[in-house]
Design an enzyme around this catalytic site. Structure first.
Site, PDB file in Angstrom:
ATOM      1  N   ASP A  85     -50.745 -35.848 -95.404  1.00 20.58           N
ATOM      2  CA  ASP A  85     -51.884 -36.693 -95.076  1.00 20.58           C
ATOM      3  C   ASP A  85     -53.087 -36.152 -95.839  1.00 20.58           C
ATOM      4  O   ASP A  85     -53.106 -34.991 -96.241  1.00 20.58           O
ATOM      5  CB  ASP A  85     -52.114 -36.662 -93.559  1.00 20.58           C
ATOM      6  N   ASP A 120     -58.530 -42.330 -97.507  1.00 22.02           N
ATOM      7  CA  ASP A 120     -59.169 -43.565 -97.032  1.00 22.02           C
ATOM      8  C   ASP A 120     -60.298 -43.230 -96.065  1.00 22.02           C
ATOM      9  O   ASP A 120     -60.551 -42.067 -95.773  1.00 22.02           O
ATOM     10  CB  ASP A 120     -58.121 -44.471 -96.359  1.00 22.02           C
ATOM     11  N   CYS A 272     -32.765 -34.742 -68.578  1.00 20.44           N
ATOM     12  CA  CYS A 272     -32.470 -34.809 -70.009  1.00 20.44           C
ATOM     13  C   CYS A 272     -31.327 -33.865 -70.385  1.00 20.44           C
ATOM     14  O   CYS A 272     -31.343 -32.693 -70.016  1.00 20.44           O
ATOM     15  CB  CYS A 272     -33.731 -34.432 -70.778  1.00 20.44           C
ATOM     16  N   CYS A 274     -30.621 -32.799 -73.420  1.00 19.90           N
ATOM     17  CA  CYS A 274     -30.803 -32.202 -74.744  1.00 19.90           C
ATOM     18  C   CYS A 274     -30.579 -30.686 -74.676  1.00 19.90           C
ATOM     19  O   CYS A 274     -30.688 -30.093 -73.606  1.00 19.90           O
ATOM     20  CB  CYS A 274     -32.191 -32.546 -75.305  1.00 19.90           C
ATOM     21  N   CYS A 277     -33.037 -28.544 -72.641  1.00 20.17           N
ATOM     22  CA  CYS A 277     -33.163 -28.730 -71.191  1.00 20.17           C
ATOM     23  C   CYS A 277     -31.895 -28.407 -70.416  1.00 20.17           C
ATOM     24  O   CYS A 277     -31.949 -28.136 -69.224  1.00 20.17           O
ATOM     25  CB  CYS A 277     -33.512 -30.183 -70.862  1.00 20.17           C
TER      26      CYS A 277
END
Ligand SMILES: [Zn+2]
Length: 527
Positions: A85, A120, A272, A274, A277
């Site tokens: 960025d 920008d 969860c 995953c 966890c």
């Protein structure tokens, strides 16, 4: 660079973006990494399937003042695709950033980024229309300057669209950027809208930008990183996101789920599965929040984001993205509002949704009435195959698909299917009136819907059925009434047709052979 699209549903799509460092699948979220503080190793990214990350070129430059620029892949310890960025967000936060648009383009080239953003000027959330107009014009001027100084064509440059909440400015900005050949386009300034849950405005902004941008290019939404929004944003045509939320939230003990954010301190156990966890508890993570627990929370948050992106992609492959939106819209009232705002653009969604899908669709009631398949059905029905000026036999279309094979009424449908003076129409809860000529077509024959539904919806359907039949200028209507829906159709028809034109048989009381005989007598009488 290439962007290849493999599957579509609504405005969402699955694609592949190729950069000089590799390829990755979209929709994708670039996890934003702090270049000066590495928390996760590249093994973790490989394991989750994260093939592109992002970092801030401006912060990198500022942190390495006086030093020569080095390859960003080395700095991050990451060999996949890296997006950088430009520091525009820092302009939004702190005003001037002390770097010129030319400098930041040159710097991104020197550090060998794969995807670069020109500098920008973000419009922000609170700008009035004249400020918004200036940011749009200034961003276009900077885009032109950047395009003049860019020397590396092997970097994918991003053309940012600005305009903030002023939709006419967003559209103008997108039109201007579309005239300039950027491999990727992006929409700026949505973060505050997401934080304040102004999803309605966000939806309008995305649609305004997408309308004016080339369809074949990837579309990036800056700063979006909460998994609850992914299905909705992808459905509107966003291919790319970037966010540091997974890490910032973790620092505050906030645990991301596809239904919303939870506080670790308020949780007793993890649902969860995953790896972060699966063998621990919220309490345990809280106790080691400063060390391993903190990292685990970061990991879980990323697992959640990428698991939701996988779910979204699976939904696109199966043609069930609308069903996922319906499901997720019940996670929070603000998401319900977001979903209703999306239905405002049902016609845009309809244009890009495949006409035939690999799987049937689910009908849940009025929330499904805005789905593209329904719009298509409603628009094609008036010009359907059913002949006008005939005697119309109206049968329930409910329990078995195609409706004419339903054992309860199959013998009646068969007896009159080829009758020269009779045409057959079913009344379906999901689809309203369905001429027998169309009851085997997609998606009518592939729809799963409930048999019990809100009274309001039944009433609405009954009205649609009777209006449709009225448009056929029938010689007469013979209704086989069944259940509450049948009674509602009867009531509507009796309001619309002269009494002598309507004949009703009770499908629950009479046997099919008796109904067939009575219908034959009725036809003879009307001859
Ligand atoms: Zn987890």
């Amino acid at each position: 660079m290439s962007f290849q699209v493999h599957a579509k549903d609504l405005l969402g799509r699955i694609g592949t973006i190729k950069t000089k460092s590799g390829a990755f699948t979209t929709p994708h979220m670039f996890p934003v990494l702090d270049p000066h503080h590495r928390v996760l190793g590249s093994e973790f990214f490989d394991r989750v399937g994260i093939n592109a990350v992002m970092t801030n070129a401006y912060l990198l430059k500022r942190g390495r003042q006086g030093m020569d620029p080095v390859d960003v892949h080395g700095t991050l310890g990451y060999q996949g695709s890296v997006a950088t960025d430009s520091g525009a967000y820092q302009i939004l936060e702190y005003g001037h950033v002390g770097v010129t648009p030319e400098e930041i383009v040159a710097y991104q080239e020197k550090i060998n980024t794969d995807i670069g953003v020109i500098l920008d000027v973000p419009t922000g959330f609170r700008s009035d229309v004249s400020r918004a107009r200036w940011t749009v014009d200034e961003t276009v001027r900077r885009a032109d300057r950047a395009l003049e100084v860019i020397t590396r064509k092997d970097i994918l440059w991003v053309g940012p669209v600005q305009g903030g909440v002023h939709l006419e400015e967003v559209e103008r900005s997108a039109r201007e950027m579309a005239k300039r050949d950027f491999p990727i386009y992006a929409l700026g300034s949505p973060t505050e809208l997401m934080e304040t849950q102004r999803y309605d405005v966000l939806v309008d902004m995305i649609v305004a930008a997408k309308k004016a941008l080339p369809k074949g290019k990837p579309f990036h939404l800056f700063g979006a990183g909460h998994p609850v929004l992914f299905p909705f944003l992808v459905a509107l045509g966003c291919d790319l996101f970037d966010s540091a939320a997974y890490a910032l939230y973790a620092r505050a003990g906030r645990y991301l789920t596809p239904e919303g954010t939870m506080l670790l301190g308020d949780m007793v156990e993890f649902a969860c599965p995953c790896p972060a966890c699966v063998d621990t508890s919220p309490g345990e993570l809280m106790r080691s929040q400063d060390a391993e627990g903190g990292v685990r929370l970061v990991e879980h948050n990323l697992w959640t984001c990428f698991s939701e992106l996988r779910r979204v992609r699976e939904a696109i492959r199966k043609g069930r993205l609308w069903e996922l939106l319906e499901l997720r819209s019940h996670a929070h009232p603000a998401l319900k509002e977001c979903f209703s705002r999306i239905t405002k653009y049902a016609e845009e969604l309809e244009r890009f949704t495949p006409a035939v899908k690999p799987h049937g669709i689910f009908y849940f009631g009025s929330s499904s009435d805005h789905r593209p398949e329904k719009l298509r059905w409603v628009s094609k029905l008036p010009g359907s195959l059913q002949e006008r000026g005939k005697l119309v036999l109206v049968l329930p279309g409910r329990w078995r698909r195609p409706y004419h094979e339903d054992p309860r009424y199959e013998s009646i449908a068969k007896a009159f299917d080829d009758h020269p003076r009779v045409s057959i129409c079913f009344y379906s809860l999901s689809w309203g009136p369905v001429p027998i000529e169309l009851d085997e077509t997609f998606p009518i024959a592939q729809t799963e819907g409930p048999d019990e539904i809100d009274v309001d919806v039944i009433q609405e359907r009954a009205t649609q059925v009777s209006e449709y039949l009225d448009g056929l200028y029938p010689k007469g209507v013979i209704l086989v009434s069944d259940g509450e829906y049948g009674r509602a159709v009867r009531k509507e028809l009796s309001k619309m047709l002269a009494k002598r034109l309507l004949t009703v048989f009770d499908g629950q009381k009479l046997r099919p052979d008796a109904i067939v005989k009575s219908i034959e007598r009725k036809i003879a009488l009307l001859a």
